[in-house]
Design a protein around this motif. Sequence first.
Motif, short mmCIF file in Angstrom:
data_model
loop_
_atom_site.label_atom_id
_atom_site.label_comp_id
_atom_site.label_asym_id
_atom_site.label_seq_id
_atom_site.Cartn_x
_atom_site.Cartn_y
_atom_site.Cartn_z
N VAL A 47 0.85 -1.19 0.00
CA VAL A 47 0.00 0.00 0.00
C VAL A 47 0.89 1.24 0.00
O VAL A 47 1.83 1.34 0.79
N LEU A 48 0.59 2.18 -0.88
CA LEU A 48 1.39 3.41 -0.98
C LEU A 48 0.80 4.49 -0.08
O LEU A 48 -0.38 4.82 -0.19
N SER A 49 1.64 5.02 0.79
CA SER A 49 1.23 6.11 1.68
C SER A 49 2.07 7.34 1.40
O SER A 49 3.29 7.25 1.24
N PHE A 50 1.41 8.49 1.36
CA PHE A 50 2.10 9.77 1.24
C PHE A 50 2.02 10.57 2.55
O PHE A 50 2.20 11.78 2.54
N GLY A 51 1.76 9.85 3.66
CA GLY A 51 1.56 10.56 4.92
C GLY A 51 2.54 10.22 6.01
O GLY A 51 2.34 10.61 7.17
N HIS A 52 3.62 9.52 5.67
CA HIS A 52 4.53 9.07 6.72
C HIS A 52 5.39 10.20 7.29
O HIS A 52 6.04 9.99 8.32
N ALA A 53 5.40 11.34 6.66
CA ALA A 53 6.08 12.49 7.26
C ALA A 53 5.44 12.85 8.60
O ALA A 53 6.12 13.34 9.51
N ALA A 54 4.13 12.60 8.72
CA ALA A 54 3.44 12.90 9.98
C ALA A 54 4.03 12.10 11.13
O ALA A 54 4.22 12.62 12.23
N PHE A 55 4.37 10.84 10.90
CA PHE A 55 4.90 9.98 11.97
C PHE A 55 6.33 10.38 12.32
O PHE A 55 6.71 10.43 13.49
N PHE A 56 7.13 10.66 11.28
CA PHE A 56 8.50 11.11 11.51
C PHE A 56 8.49 12.44 12.28
O PHE A 56 9.22 12.61 13.27
N GLY A 57 7.65 13.36 11.84
CA GLY A 57 7.60 14.68 12.46
C GLY A 57 7.03 14.64 13.87
O GLY A 57 7.55 15.31 14.78
N VAL A 58 5.97 13.86 14.09
CA VAL A 58 5.38 13.77 15.43
C VAL A 58 6.35 13.11 16.39
O VAL A 58 6.46 13.50 17.56
N GLY A 59 7.09 12.10 15.91
CA GLY A 59 8.10 11.49 16.77
C GLY A 59 9.16 12.49 17.19
O GLY A 59 9.59 12.51 18.36
N ALA A 60 9.59 13.33 16.25
CA ALA A 60 10.60 14.35 16.55
C ALA A 60 10.03 15.43 17.48
O ALA A 60 10.66 15.80 18.48
N TYR A 61 8.83 15.93 17.16
CA TYR A 61 8.23 16.98 17.98
C TYR A 61 7.83 16.45 19.36
O TYR A 61 7.98 17.16 20.37
N GLY A 62 7.33 15.22 19.42
CA GLY A 62 6.96 14.66 20.71
C GLY A 62 8.16 14.56 21.64
O GLY A 62 8.09 14.91 22.83
N THR A 63 9.28 14.11 21.09
CA THR A 63 10.52 14.03 21.87
C THR A 63 11.00 15.42 22.27
O THR A 63 11.36 15.67 23.44
#
Length: 328
Positions: free
Chosen positions: A68-84
């Motif tokens: 499955v192709l997703s164009f939304g994985h920046a959200a997970f990378f960014g939220v992981g960085a911002y959450g930390t």
Amino acid sequence: MENVAEVQISGRRLASLVRVVAEHRVAAVIVFLMVFPFLAPYKALAIDVLIYGLFALGFNMVFGYLGVLSFGHAAFFGVGAYGTGIAMVHFGVPWLPAIFLGVLASGFTAMVMGAMAIRTRGIYFAMVTLALAQCVYYIIYHMEEYSGGEDGLTGVSVRTVDLGIATVNMMQDPMGKYYIMLTFAAVAIFLFSRILNSPFGAVLEAIRENENRARACGYNVLLTKWVTFVLSGLFCGLAGALSAIHLSVVPIEYLHYHQSGLAVMMALLGGMGTFFGPFIGAMAFLMLEDVITLMTTHWQLFLGAIFMIFVLFFPRGIWGSILHWISR
């Protein structure tokens, strides 16, 4: 004739080596990453390859193994960085628990996004994930008090790490920083492999090959897609958390759709659906970018042309093509 025989022997040895790497993939990837800093032009690039390889690995769970192709994985990378970063800067949380908080925040984001996206297919799934990721971008962008808005979050500083037997200066010892981050990546790689080797991993590939047949066999396709999406978000969130520690800042660009495009390109370059491919793709992309930017300011044009060549003539990616050549 002797030269031909020597080439054949060398080819067999290479084939044997690749087979060993494929059979012991976790150990092979970790050993490669342990020696990679000595092969990279400089240590900061090695850390970037490690982080973005982990990001592409998490994305590959959805793209390569689920199909499955997703164009939304920046959200997970960014939220992981911002959450930390937010946990450390605004709440004084130590760096290690902050990383886990960032990963959990990314997993929660994936739970919400996945619940809304899994009922769609094909290009519609890609567009829905892109739209949801842009919503996450908008929300964090306007949390200026915590995220810094357009300027990003600064002050995510980890100066020293006490390992008990030694103290690593994260500011002045890039090699020590690399191996601390490799510890997290190694655990993630091991868990990723265990997931793929489990019955759940077999269901992923069954859905990728024929979703209707997998549903007819009694598998809960929607639940499997959702769980896969959440697991993928956790791995990508860890990559984002490590990036925040590495750079000491969290730029708002981490949430931009361009970041999702990086994951797609790295997975395709290395080989979608292969275990080692994401790290090969990250290494190829980042090292090409580093070399080309030294020669011209129009590096994106040349990098795009190289990417097109790989997509047209090596659709399996670098590592995928090597595995295909060996299996012939």
